[in-house]
Each structure stands twice: as C-alpha cells, then as structure tokens.
Design a protein around this motif. Structure first.
Motif, PDB file in Angstrom:
ATOM      1  N   ARG A 196       0.898  -0.702  -0.299  1.00  0.00           N
ATOM      2  CA  ARG A 196      -0.696  -0.094   0.045  1.00  0.00           C
ATOM      3  C   ARG A 196       0.716   0.931  -0.064  1.00  0.00           C
ATOM      4  O   ARG A 196       0.865   2.045  -0.683  1.00  0.00           O
ATOM      5  CB  ARG A 196      -0.775  -0.344   1.438  1.00  0.00           C
ATOM      6  N   GLU A 197       2.417   0.949   0.703  1.00  0.00           N
ATOM      7  CA  GLU A 197       2.753   2.295   0.697  1.00  0.00           C
ATOM      8  C   GLU A 197       3.555   2.609  -0.673  1.00  0.00           C
ATOM      9  O   GLU A 197       3.049   4.265  -0.954  1.00  0.00           O
ATOM     10  CB  GLU A 197       3.545   2.007   1.496  1.00  0.00           C
ATOM     11  N   VAL A 198       3.384   1.634  -1.433  1.00  0.00           N
ATOM     12  CA  VAL A 198       3.680   2.506  -3.155  1.00  0.00           C
ATOM     13  C   VAL A 198       3.100   2.968  -3.797  1.00  0.00           C
ATOM     14  O   VAL A 198       3.499   3.740  -4.244  1.00  0.00           O
ATOM     15  CB  VAL A 198       4.599   0.747  -3.558  1.00  0.00           C
TER      16      VAL A 198
ATOM     17  N   GLY B 197       2.364   5.860  -5.921  1.00  0.00           N
ATOM     18  CA  GLY B 197       2.060   6.731  -7.358  1.00  0.00           C
ATOM     19  C   GLY B 197       3.360   5.588  -8.061  1.00  0.00           C
ATOM     20  O   GLY B 197       4.561   5.760  -7.405  1.00  0.00           O
ATOM     21  N   PRO B 198       3.346   6.264  -9.359  1.00  0.00           N
ATOM     22  CA  PRO B 198       4.296   5.904 -10.341  1.00  0.00           C
ATOM     23  C   PRO B 198       5.100   7.207  -9.988  1.00  0.00           C
ATOM     24  O   PRO B 198       5.310   7.945  -9.667  1.00  0.00           O
ATOM     25  CB  PRO B 198       4.008   5.975 -11.696  1.00  0.00           C
TER      26      PRO B 198
ATOM     27  N   GLY C  60       9.096   8.491 -14.763  1.00  0.00           N
ATOM     28  CA  GLY C  60       8.858   7.321 -15.771  1.00  0.00           C
ATOM     29  C   GLY C  60       8.643   6.417 -15.805  1.00  0.00           C
ATOM     30  O   GLY C  60       9.226   5.319 -16.719  1.00  0.00           O
ATOM     31  N   GLU C  61       7.692   5.774 -14.909  1.00  0.00           N
ATOM     32  CA  GLU C  61       6.761   4.742 -14.776  1.00  0.00           C
ATOM     33  C   GLU C  61       5.580   4.183 -14.932  1.00  0.00           C
ATOM     34  O   GLU C  61       5.110   5.568 -14.270  1.00  0.00           O
ATOM     35  CB  GLU C  61       6.984   4.055 -12.951  1.00  0.00           C
ATOM     36  N   ASP C  62       5.074   3.887 -15.470  1.00  0.00           N
ATOM     37  CA  ASP C  62       3.701   3.170 -15.621  1.00  0.00           C
ATOM     38  C   ASP C  62       2.602   2.969 -14.531  1.00  0.00           C
ATOM     39  O   ASP C  62       3.531   2.084 -14.244  1.00  0.00           O
ATOM     40  CB  ASP C  62       3.237   2.909 -17.395  1.00  0.00           C
ATOM     41  N   ASP C  63       1.710   2.972 -14.598  1.00  0.00           N
ATOM     42  CA  ASP C  63       0.806   2.133 -13.262  1.00  0.00           C
ATOM     43  C   ASP C  63       1.467   0.859 -13.089  1.00  0.00           C
ATOM     44  O   ASP C  63       1.569   0.067 -12.917  1.00  0.00           O
ATOM     45  CB  ASP C  63      -0.842   2.098 -13.702  1.00  0.00           C
TER      46      ASP C  63
ATOM     47  N   HIS D 181       2.987  -1.204 -10.283  1.00  0.00           N
ATOM     48  CA  HIS D 181       2.049  -2.423  -9.523  1.00  0.00           C
ATOM     49  C   HIS D 181       3.098  -3.538  -9.214  1.00  0.00           C
ATOM     50  O   HIS D 181       2.941  -4.340  -8.315  1.00  0.00           O
ATOM     51  CB  HIS D 181       0.678  -2.737 -10.471  1.00  0.00           C
ATOM     52  N   ARG D 182       4.085  -3.464 -10.357  1.00  0.00           N
ATOM     53  CA  ARG D 182       5.017  -4.275 -10.067  1.00  0.00           C
ATOM     54  C   ARG D 182       5.700  -4.481  -8.824  1.00  0.00           C
ATOM     55  O   ARG D 182       6.163  -5.497  -8.504  1.00  0.00           O
ATOM     56  CB  ARG D 182       5.762  -4.421 -11.734  1.00  0.00           C
TER      57      ARG D 182
END
Length: 437
Positions: free
Chosen positions: A169-171, A175-176, A179-182, A186-187
């Motif tokens: 949940r902290e990650v 949020g992203p 340069g990172e997508d959703d 999630h990974r």
C-alpha cells in the motif's frame, strides 16, 4: 531432534468472505471445529486453549466492534465499515513433529512446549493487544497453533498488522515514479510485498526458529542434498542447545546469588570478595556461551542468505529456460507454417502485420508499390486496346477479301455473257483480245 523447518503464515479475513467463501464466521467456526466448517478433518477434536480468551469470546468481540466501527469519508462524515473489509487477522505456525510423535515421546513434547512458549511471546510482540487468543489443534498430522486477533484500530483495518500489505500500500499510495507507468508501479508494489514477507519470515526465524532448533527453509525448496540439510539442521540444534545452556547458567547464577546473599548477611568482606570473584567467573562463562551462540546464529543466518540467493538463481534459471522453451515452440510453429510457398507468404505477411519495423517499411514502400500497380494497369489497358484494334482490322481485311472474291466472280460471269451473246469485232475488241498483226 526436529526433522523439519519452520512454517508461519499470516492472512486476514472479512465478513463478506473471499473467493473460496471463507468468512470471519467460517474461519472461527473451523477453528472451533464446528461440523459445517471442519469437513476436511477426518476425526475433529475441540481446540485446546494455549493463551488468551475463548474463540466464542473472540467472535462476540469481533462482531460487536464490526457493527460499531466507522470510517471517515469526504466532508468530515463517517460511515459503517464495509463487509468486504478485512477485520480479523490470523496466523498459523506449524512444528515439523507430528502429533503422534509428540504424544508418544516426552522429550519431543518438551521441545514443542518450549516452541509454543516462544510463539506466544512472538505473537504478543507482533500484534500487542490486538492478539486475542492462541489455540492448538491436535486432530491433524502436524503439531500447530493458530493465533486470532481483532484490530484495535477504530476502523478495524486488519491490513495494518500485515507487513506485506503495508509495504504494498505504501508503494501504491506514493504513485508511479518518474518515467514509470501504472503497470510497472504495481510490479514494484508486488516486489515490496514479497520483500516485506521475507523480512517477516526472517524475524520469525530469529525469534522462534533459532531458539527452537529449526531450520529457516527445508531441503526441497532449495534443492539441497540431504547431507547438507542435515548439517544445517544439526547447526540449528547446536545453537538451540547453546542458548538453553546460557539460559540455564543465567538462572543458576541468579539463584546462587540469592542464596549467597541470604547466607552471608552480616558477615565480613572476605566472603563478599569471594562471592564477587565467583560471580565474575560465572559472568565470564556466560559471556563466552553467549558469544558462541551469537557466532552460531550468524552462521545460521549466513546459510539462510546463501540458500535464498541460490533459490533466486535457480528461479531465474528456470524462468530463462521456460522462456527459451516458449521461443523454441514459437519457432517450431513458424517453421511448420513456412513449409511451402503459400505458407511462407502467409508467415511473412503475418510477421509484417505484427512488426512495428515492418509497418514503417510498408509505409515507405507504399508509394512505389502504388506506382508499380499504376504502370501495370496502364500496360494491361494498352494491351487490351491493341488487341481490340487488331481484331477489328482482321475483320475488315476478311470482309475486303470476301468482297474482292465476289467482284472477281461477277467479272468472270460478265465476260462469259459478252462472249456468248455479243462477240467482239476486231476493231472494237479490247486490246488484249485483238489478234496480233
């Protein structure tokens, strides 16, 4: 000696239930060995209370708090906690001894009793006042305990006691990253979950597994030869014995100190000096034992780290082999499709359709292809026109030849008539018919 390794599992439940239909009521009913919830046990026995309150009391407390629990919403308002929210936390821990072994061997029973004490202490440290009960089941194969807790949080958020869910949940809440997508985020949250759970298992091993003489991971998970795993298990047992010896010595020193104080009250400084020397000797021996135990613990944890690294390498190798196998299967399928010219063209076109590079190539070649198609169409049109003209000319020639033949026949017939009915005189005969002089 325990022929096995530690096992600890944490899971939360809601009143609505999960995909398998396990609600809070069902989970507590299973723990109580209610008939409808314990069909998986061939000969159910009632649970034995190890620490805390009864399971009935846990269920009453949970249900009462779930009805009154409220969560804050927008606008400063509150609403009831949803039935889908996890409001019960559970932990199950298992010992490698079977129930039959413990019931038949007093020495093994003493080992699991110490193991149970360590677990209760660890669970209380982990969950504090949220932990409400610890029960023992003896109607399944292995000796194990269940811990049940009711969140003290006003919103009854059981996830706050689950280290993996907290990390995940902290990650997600952050949020992203740049340069990172959703999907990538999630990974990363999944990796955080797994990392937190590994830390949780390591903490359990240090608090319970090491003192109980259990290994962190079994031989099957790490593909260890039995001899190596037995060596690691013996090391864990030696560490347990060293700690037990240090604890016993500490208790002995404390008892001797109490006895000495009671015997030497009012006596001179000579006895006091002797007592101090003896106490110093005992403390030095205890320190040596603690140092030996610490070295063994460090060696055990180093072995765990090495095993985890080997497991990670083996997993990566397996994933790489699986990827190579999939690529080989795809290549084999493509080879079958490319047998024959038609298959080759279909395979080429399918490949081009799914390739960004091929799409760019098609876009660049399309004007040339269209020009080639135009030239071919014009050539076909000219050929068709030429064929039509040639056919028309042939028909005209044929008609002229037919007309010439008719004229020749009429001329011959006319000559015959002239010769028969009106013979030509020499002076009036055509030059071609006059006699030579």
């Amino acid at each position: 000696m325990a022929e096995g390794f530690q096992f600890a599992h944490i899971e939360n439940f809601s009143r609505k239930g999960d995909k398998r239909g396990r609600t809070v009521g069902f989970v507590l009913g299973e723990a109580r060995r209610d008939a409808a919830a314990s069909l998986h046990v061939s000969s159910p026995r009632p649970p034995e209370l190890v620490w805390g309150v009864s399971l009935d009391e846990v269920e009453r407390e949970h249900d009462a708090r779930a009805v009154s629990a409220r969560k804050a919403v927008a606008g400063g308002k509150e609403r009831a906690v949803g039935r889908e929210q996890h409001t019960l936390l559970t932990v199950v821990v298992s010992h490698p001894y079977t129930v039959a072994e413990v019931e038949a061997d007093p020495a093994k029973r003493a080992e699991v009793e110490r193991w149970e004490d360590l677990n209760v202490r660890w669970l209380r440290d982990q969950f504090g006042a949220d932990l409400r009960t610890v029960v023992r089941h003896t109607d399944e194969k292995y000796w194990h305990l269940h811990g049940y807790g009711v969140p003290g949080d006003p919103e009854m958020r059981a996830w706050m006691s689950h280290p993996g869910q907290v990390a995940k949940r902290e990650v997600v809440a952050a949020g992203p990253a740049e340069g990172e997508d959703d999907k990538a985020m999630h990974r990363r949250s999944d990796r955080a979950y797994k990392g937190a759970m590994r830390d949780w298992q390591n903490a359990y091993f240090e608090s319970v597994g090491v003192p109980a003489g259990l290994t962190r991971i079994g031989p099957g998970r790490r593909r260890l030869p039995r001899a190596e795993w037995h060596q690691e298990r013996d090391q864990a047992q030696a560490l347990r014995l060293a700690q037990e010896k240090a604890d016993a010595l500490r208790a002995t020193v404390q008892q001797q100190a109490r006895e000495f104080v009671s015997k030497t009250k009012g006596q001179g400084g000579e006895l006091l000096a002797s007592a101090r020397a003896e106490a110093e000797r005992v403390r030095a021996e205890a320190a040596q034992l603690r140092a030996d135990a610490a070295r063994r613990a460090d060696a055990a944890l180093a072995a765990v780290d090495a095993a985890q690294a080997a497991e990670a390498r083996a997993r990566e190798a397996a994933e790489k082999a699986q990827q190579e196998r999939r690529e080989a299967e795809l290549a084999t399928t493509a080879a079958r499709r490319l047998s024959g010219l038609g298959g080759a063209l279909r395979g080429l076109w399918d490949g081009l359709r799914h390739s960004k590079v091929a799409a760019r190539i098609r876009a660049e070649l399309m004007p040339a292809v269209e020009q080639w198609q135009k030239v071919a169409a014009e050539a076909r049109a000219r050929e068709a026109a030429s064929n039509s003209q040639r056919q028309a000319l042939a028909a005209t020639v044929k008609e002229l030849r037919r007309s010439a033949g008719d004229l020749g026949a009429q001329r011959d017939e006319l000559r015959e008539r002239l010769a028969a009915y009106e013979p030509a005189t020499p002076e009036f005969a055509p030059a071609a018919l006059r006699p030579h002089p």
